[in-house]
Scaffold this motif. Structure first.
Motif, mmCIF file in Angstrom:
data_model
loop_
_atom_site.group_PDB
_atom_site.id
_atom_site.type_symbol
_atom_site.label_atom_id
_atom_site.label_comp_id
_atom_site.label_asym_id
_atom_site.label_seq_id
_atom_site.Cartn_x
_atom_site.Cartn_y
_atom_site.Cartn_z
ATOM 1 N N ASP A 84 0.867 -1.248 0.193
ATOM 2 C CA ASP A 84 -0.070 0.072 -0.118
ATOM 3 C C ASP A 84 0.928 1.343 -0.089
ATOM 4 O O ASP A 84 2.004 1.171 0.477
ATOM 5 C CB ASP A 84 -1.170 0.085 1.131
ATOM 6 N N ALA A 85 0.292 2.319 -0.564
ATOM 7 C CA ALA A 85 0.847 3.576 -0.927
ATOM 8 C C ALA A 85 0.211 4.793 -0.581
ATOM 9 O O ALA A 85 -0.306 5.271 -1.279
ATOM 10 C CB ALA A 85 1.590 3.650 -2.164
ATOM 11 N N ARG A 131 17.544 3.627 4.491
ATOM 12 C CA ARG A 131 18.082 2.183 4.653
ATOM 13 C C ARG A 131 18.803 2.047 3.284
ATOM 14 O O ARG A 131 19.516 0.981 3.429
ATOM 15 C CB ARG A 131 16.951 1.332 4.736
ATOM 16 N N GLY A 132 18.772 2.866 2.432
ATOM 17 C CA GLY A 132 19.826 2.412 1.240
ATOM 18 C C GLY A 132 19.150 1.488 0.294
ATOM 19 O O GLY A 132 19.899 0.785 -0.430
ATOM 20 N N TRP A 133 17.734 1.402 0.447
ATOM 21 C CA TRP A 133 16.893 0.386 -0.394
ATOM 22 C C TRP A 133 16.437 1.080 -1.551
ATOM 23 O O TRP A 133 15.997 2.160 -1.564
ATOM 24 C CB TRP A 133 15.959 -0.243 0.516
ATOM 25 N N SER A 134 16.347 0.322 -2.707
ATOM 26 C CA SER A 134 15.605 0.599 -3.814
ATOM 27 C C SER A 134 14.423 -0.060 -3.704
ATOM 28 O O SER A 134 14.300 -1.218 -3.355
ATOM 29 C CB SER A 134 16.177 0.244 -5.269
ATOM 30 N N LEU A 135 13.200 0.509 -4.374
ATOM 31 C CA LEU A 135 11.852 -0.095 -4.408
ATOM 32 C C LEU A 135 11.799 -0.722 -5.580
ATOM 33 O O LEU A 135 11.684 -0.451 -6.940
ATOM 34 C CB LEU A 135 10.545 1.033 -4.119
ATOM 35 N N ASP A 136 11.452 -2.263 -5.700
ATOM 36 C CA ASP A 136 10.993 -2.770 -6.747
ATOM 37 C C ASP A 136 9.696 -3.293 -7.003
ATOM 38 O O ASP A 136 9.374 -3.280 -8.091
ATOM 39 C CB ASP A 136 11.926 -4.423 -6.548
ATOM 40 N N GLN A 137 8.868 -3.126 -5.805
ATOM 41 C CA GLN A 137 7.428 -3.632 -6.272
ATOM 42 C C GLN A 137 6.594 -3.006 -5.383
ATOM 43 O O GLN A 137 6.719 -2.626 -4.068
ATOM 44 C CB GLN A 137 7.327 -5.237 -6.127
ATOM 45 N N ILE A 138 5.361 -2.602 -5.814
ATOM 46 C CA ILE A 138 4.361 -2.065 -4.924
ATOM 47 C C ILE A 138 3.016 -3.110 -4.944
ATOM 48 O O ILE A 138 2.512 -3.440 -6.133
ATOM 49 C CB ILE A 138 3.787 -0.566 -5.400
ATOM 50 N N LEU A 139 2.502 -3.666 -3.785
ATOM 51 C CA LEU A 139 1.435 -4.553 -3.698
ATOM 52 C C LEU A 139 0.157 -3.737 -3.157
ATOM 53 O O LEU A 139 0.465 -3.104 -2.077
ATOM 54 C CB LEU A 139 1.791 -5.670 -3.411
ATOM 55 N N LEU A 140 -0.933 -3.509 -3.702
ATOM 56 C CA LEU A 140 -2.025 -3.128 -3.233
ATOM 57 C C LEU A 140 -2.980 -3.830 -2.819
ATOM 58 O O LEU A 140 -3.522 -4.792 -3.393
ATOM 59 C CB LEU A 140 -2.525 -2.291 -4.606
ATOM 60 N N THR A 141 -3.762 -3.281 -1.593
ATOM 61 C CA THR A 141 -4.728 -4.209 -1.172
ATOM 62 C C THR A 141 -6.130 -3.841 -1.659
ATOM 63 O O THR A 141 -6.818 -4.677 -1.902
ATOM 64 C CB THR A 141 -4.818 -4.451 0.573
ATOM 65 N N HIS A 142 -6.369 -2.578 -1.834
ATOM 66 C CA HIS A 142 -7.752 -2.040 -2.447
ATOM 67 C C HIS A 142 -7.566 -0.596 -3.153
ATOM 68 O O HIS A 142 -6.411 -0.055 -2.876
ATOM 69 C CB HIS A 142 -8.872 -2.299 -1.281
ATOM 70 N N GLY A 199 -8.209 5.757 -1.785
ATOM 71 C CA GLY A 199 -7.133 6.680 -2.122
ATOM 72 C C GLY A 199 -6.089 6.758 -1.237
ATOM 73 O O GLY A 199 -4.895 6.821 -1.390
ATOM 74 N N ASP A 200 -6.540 6.498 0.323
ATOM 75 C CA ASP A 200 -5.571 6.610 1.201
ATOM 76 C C ASP A 200 -4.719 5.071 1.219
ATOM 77 O O ASP A 200 -4.005 5.202 2.122
ATOM 78 C CB ASP A 200 -6.246 6.651 2.526
ATOM 79 N N HIS A 201 -4.746 4.560 0.310
ATOM 80 C CA HIS A 201 -3.948 3.310 0.091
ATOM 81 C C HIS A 201 -3.285 3.159 -1.390
ATOM 82 O O HIS A 201 -2.170 2.592 -1.683
ATOM 83 C CB HIS A 201 -4.724 2.224 -0.065
ATOM 84 N N ILE A 202 -3.533 4.250 -2.238
ATOM 85 C CA ILE A 202 -3.032 4.058 -3.593
ATOM 86 C C ILE A 202 -2.456 5.747 -3.980
ATOM 87 O O ILE A 202 -1.863 5.513 -5.139
ATOM 88 C CB ILE A 202 -3.967 3.559 -4.629
ATOM 89 N N ASP A 203 -2.727 6.802 -3.365
ATOM 90 C CA ASP A 203 -2.507 7.905 -4.012
ATOM 91 C C ASP A 203 -0.836 8.297 -4.014
ATOM 92 O O ASP A 203 -0.610 9.199 -5.006
ATOM 93 C CB ASP A 203 -2.936 9.052 -2.800
ATOM 94 N N GLY A 204 -0.126 7.444 -3.458
ATOM 95 C CA GLY A 204 1.226 7.518 -3.609
ATOM 96 C C GLY A 204 1.992 6.653 -4.634
ATOM 97 O O GLY A 204 3.291 7.056 -4.970
#
Length: 247
Positions: free
Chosen positions: A30-31, A44-55, A58-63
């Motif tokens: 969620d984003a 943390r020096g991490w790169s983002l590979d994947q975004i998994l969405l639950t539903h 807007g307050d879970h996907i707007d980013g």
């Protein structure tokens, strides 16, 4: 396989997003907004590979759009709800298995809050990302589904191992806890949990499924049924959900 690390990120007013890091990869569940998530990745020096969405709310996907623009992450979400989600690279269906940070992720239908809501259960991380279905001390309001649908969803989640970490979508512990006490005031485990969250000695979420079983009135519907004049857990859940709506 590297050990999985889960980072809880507070977003907006009371949302949670979660980073999962394993096998040198990072997945986001969620984003709600991009800023805090990008800060957590950078720190943390991490790169983002994947975004998994639950539903689709807007307050879970707007980013999502900003995160995809800045990281190139692929987006995974429910095939059944693809028209209401940001553009999906990977559309998944309940009962299927997908990947998150190189770990197997089971897709579970948890409709009720919305129709098409999914959760992701990762056995190797001992974690379930449940969005607004099973929540800390509560469950999501029934905006699109009905009580029978949500009860079925909670029953599916309740079948997971008790040590499963429940990573839910909001910090509603104050309001959920007040309602829980109103229907289950003799529950010592509930009182102890609320004292810890109120004092700041522990966060609202994540929690374990075993703890939700002991303190969440919606998972305790069968135990609470007699006090409601009912003898059926599903009917008791429906009554409790209506009571919470009116609380």
């Amino acid at each position: 396989m590297s050990e999985a690390e889960i980072v809880t990120i507070r977003c907006l007013r009371d949302n949670y997003a979660y980073l999962l890091h394993a096998n040198g990869r990072t997945a986001l569940f969620d984003a709600p907004e991009a800023g805090p998530i990008l800060d957590a990745l950078s720190g943390r020096g991490w790169s983002l590979d994947q975004i998994l969405l639950t539903h689709h709310h807007g307050d879970h996907i707007d980013g999502v759009a900003e995160l995809v623009e800045k990281t190139g992450a692929r987006v995974t979400g429910a095939k059944a709800d693809a028209k209401r989600l940001p553009g999906l690279d990977d559309a998944v269906a309940a009962g299927e298995t997908t990947q998150a940070a190189g770990l197997s992720a089971q897709v579970i239908d948890v409709s009720g809050h919305t129709v098409g809501h999914i959760a992701f259960y990762l056995p190797d991380a001992q974690a379930a990302f449940t969005g607004d279905s099973l929540m800390a001390l509560g469950c999501g309001r029934l905006f699109e589904g009905d009580a029978a649908m949500m009860w079925d969803s909670l029953t599916r989640l309740n079948a997971l191992p008790g040590d499963t970490l429940i990573c839910s979508g909001h910090d509603y512990c104050a309001s959920n806890g007040a309602f829980a006490l109103s229907v289950d005031d003799g529950n010592a485990a509930l009182r102890a949990r609320l004292e810890e969250t109120a004092s700041g000695t522990r966060p609202c979420a994540p929690t374990t499924l075993d703890e939700e079983r002991a303190t969440n009135p919606f998972l305790r519907a069968g135990d609470l049924a007699p006090s409601l004049g009912l003898d059926d857990a599903a009917a008791a859940f429906a009554r409790l959900r209506q009571m919470k709506d009116d609380f």
